[in-house]
Design a protein around this motif. Structure first.
Motif, PDB file in Angstrom:
ATOM      1  N   UNK A   1       0.684  -1.086  -0.081  1.00 12.34           N
ATOM      2  CA  UNK A   1       0.097  -0.102   0.043  1.00 12.34           C
ATOM      3  C   UNK A   1       0.812   1.283   0.119  1.00 12.34           C
ATOM      4  N   UNK A   2       1.836   1.158   0.949  1.00 13.71           N
ATOM      5  CA  UNK A   2       2.822   2.438   1.034  1.00 13.71           C
ATOM      6  C   UNK A   2       3.564   2.766  -0.508  1.00 13.71           C
ATOM      7  N   UNK A   3       3.826   1.678  -1.397  1.00 13.92           N
ATOM      8  CA  UNK A   3       4.566   1.812  -2.496  1.00 13.92           C
ATOM      9  C   UNK A   3       3.343   2.227  -3.576  1.00 13.92           C
ATOM     10  N   UNK A   4       2.343   1.890  -3.636  1.00  9.10           N
ATOM     11  CA  UNK A   4       1.172   2.324  -4.471  1.00  9.10           C
ATOM     12  C   UNK A   4       0.745   3.797  -4.131  1.00  9.10           C
ATOM     13  N   UNK A   5       0.894   4.328  -2.719  1.00  3.25           N
ATOM     14  CA  UNK A   5       0.732   5.554  -2.305  1.00  3.25           C
ATOM     15  C   UNK A   5       1.948   6.631  -2.900  1.00  3.25           C
ATOM     16  N   UNK A   6       2.977   5.930  -2.839  1.00  2.63           N
ATOM     17  CA  UNK A   6       4.062   6.814  -3.102  1.00  2.63           C
ATOM     18  C   UNK A   6       4.485   6.923  -4.626  1.00  2.63           C
ATOM     19  N   UNK A   7       3.880   6.090  -5.332  1.00  4.22           N
ATOM     20  CA  UNK A   7       3.992   6.000  -7.000  1.00  4.22           C
ATOM     21  C   UNK A   7       3.588   7.462  -7.461  1.00  4.22           C
ATOM     22  N   UNK A   8       4.420   7.927  -8.312  1.00  2.00           N
ATOM     23  CA  UNK A   8       3.973   9.158  -8.957  1.00  2.00           C
ATOM     24  C   UNK A   8       3.317  10.364  -8.075  1.00  2.00           C
TER      25      UNK A   8
END
Length: 409
Positions: A305-312
């Motif tokens: 979830x943190x990765x998806x939040x941080x993307x772009x």
């Protein structure tokens, strides 16, 4: 239709009504089967033509019979289907108004409450309530004033039928749309429903809650804890819905507590009472003693979830980085008890290293040159290179990126 034909039709309808009034339950059920088979999908005007403009007289009889006998359930399914023919003619609300005036909504809600009601009957009752709700705001209010939200939520939690669960969620979503007076109540009910035991129901609730949340200007702070608890689910479709809702919530005022809570999940707390000697154990042994599969699944999901939040999203990435996520991701990568947690943490750390090159040397210092080279080559397979010694090193890392970040600013 000529006058003679109209008169003949009136006589036929009156005969039908007399037969109904004189008939026993068996005779009425036979008449209902014929009615359902011959009239499904008909419009208001077609029904009025067939019943010589007195179809309301039959609807009143049908509604009364259902209200008096629904608790026995013998012919309830047939009664509900027949009622549905009248309520489906929403281009004209005459039948709907008459049904409501005769206590139809209360009867349908009682069907949902009755322990002896079958799942198909509950699903059919929910579909009729959905027809009522879809007719407009004033009808939604009537359902809500009749405790429709509470009854529907209780029905959803107790049901094991996918059809019932889907229809219940569709009803709650419909009731919330264009109904500001009760939107808050429905929103709170959906948050509470995240704790239901059925994985399918939980998935549907999360999807519905996501839809309702997009219509609101704020999010309640107490949505965060039950939502993050859902990340322990072993069902990927449930996790996906939870993560989609997390991504939606980044636009709301709960964002700070949501982000800090996600970062904290990367390092599960120690259960000192259960294991009194835990502080004397190695970090790897502590992981084995304090961990459980749901906790590790939650750990992996938090990293994802943190990765998806941080993307772009550079601003959001910097905010997450300031929360000490680097140290926690390195810790998570050392969890040899759960491969997916290692993979998700590695992929997320890779994103942060790529986005903020200044943290690369700090990560390399913890990993060592050999492991860091493998990390740069393929973060997704790094777990295969981590033995107990390297895992202990990752688990005990003391990287403090917030201080480094202050220096960069």
């Amino acid at each position: 239709m000529s006058a003679a034909e109209a008169q003949a039709n009136i006589g036929k309808v009156l005969g039908f009504l007399r037969e109904w009034d004189r008939g026993d339950a068996s005779a009425r059920s036979r008449m209902l089967r014929t009615f359902v088979s011959q009239n499904s999908g008909k419009t208001f005007y077609e029904l009025e033509l067939q019943f010589a403009k007195v179809a309301s007289l039959f609807l009143a009889r049908l509604t009364t019979w259902m209200r008096l006998t629904y608790m026995f359930g013998t012919y309830l399914g047939l009664q509900l289907k027949a009622t549905g023919i009248f309520l489906s003619t929403l281009s004209h609300d005459q039948y709907l108004t008459e049904f409501l005036e005769d206590g139809g909504v209360l009867t349908l809600l009682d069907v949902l409450r009755q322990a002896q009601s079958t799942e198909p009957d509950r699903a059919e009752a929910l579909r009729l309530l959905l027809s009522v709700s879809n007719a407009g705001r004033r009808y939604k209010v009537i359902v809500c004033k009749s405790q429709g939200v509470k009854v529907t939520a209780e029905c959803l939690t107790k049901s094991n039928s996918v059809e019932t669960q889907e229809t219940a969620c569709a009803l709650l979503e419909s009731l919330s749309h264009g109904n500001p007076e009760y939107q808050e109540q429905i929103y709170k009910a959906l948050i509470a429903l995240m704790t239901c035991s059925s994985p399918k129901a939980k998935q549907l609730v999360l999807h519905t809650l996501h839809t309702v949340q997009t219509r609101l200007k704020t999010a309640h702070h107490w949505i965060v804890e039950p939502l993050l608890s859902v990340l322990r689910s072993l069902h990927l479709d449930v996790q996906d819905e939870a993560i989609n809702l997390i991504l939606e919530l980044k636009r709301y005022d709960v964002r700070p507590v949501l982000l800090s809570s996600l970062v904290a999940l990367l390092r599960p707390p120690k259960e000192e009472q259960q294991h009194p000697n835990i502080e004397e154990s190695s970090l790897i042994d502590q992981i084995k003693m304090t961990g459980s599969l749901p906790v590790f699944v939650q750990q992996a999901a938090a990293a994802k979830a943190l990765r998806l939040l941080a993307e772009d999203d550079q601003e959001l990435s910097r905010e997450i980085l300031s929360l000490g996520v680097t140290q926690h991701l390195l810790f998570c990568m050392g969890n040899r008890e759960h491969i997916d947690a290692q993979i998700q943490a590695s992929l997320t750390l890779e994103l942060f290293v790529h986005s903020f090159p200044f943290i690369e040397e700090h990560v390399q210092r913890v990993m060592g040159s050999t492991l860091f080279t493998a990390f740069k080559h393929n973060a997704g397979t790094l777990y295969t290179e981590i033995d107990d010694t390297l895992a202990e090193m990752l688990l005990s890392n003391k990287v403090d990126i917030p201080e480094v970040l202050d220096g960069e600013l």
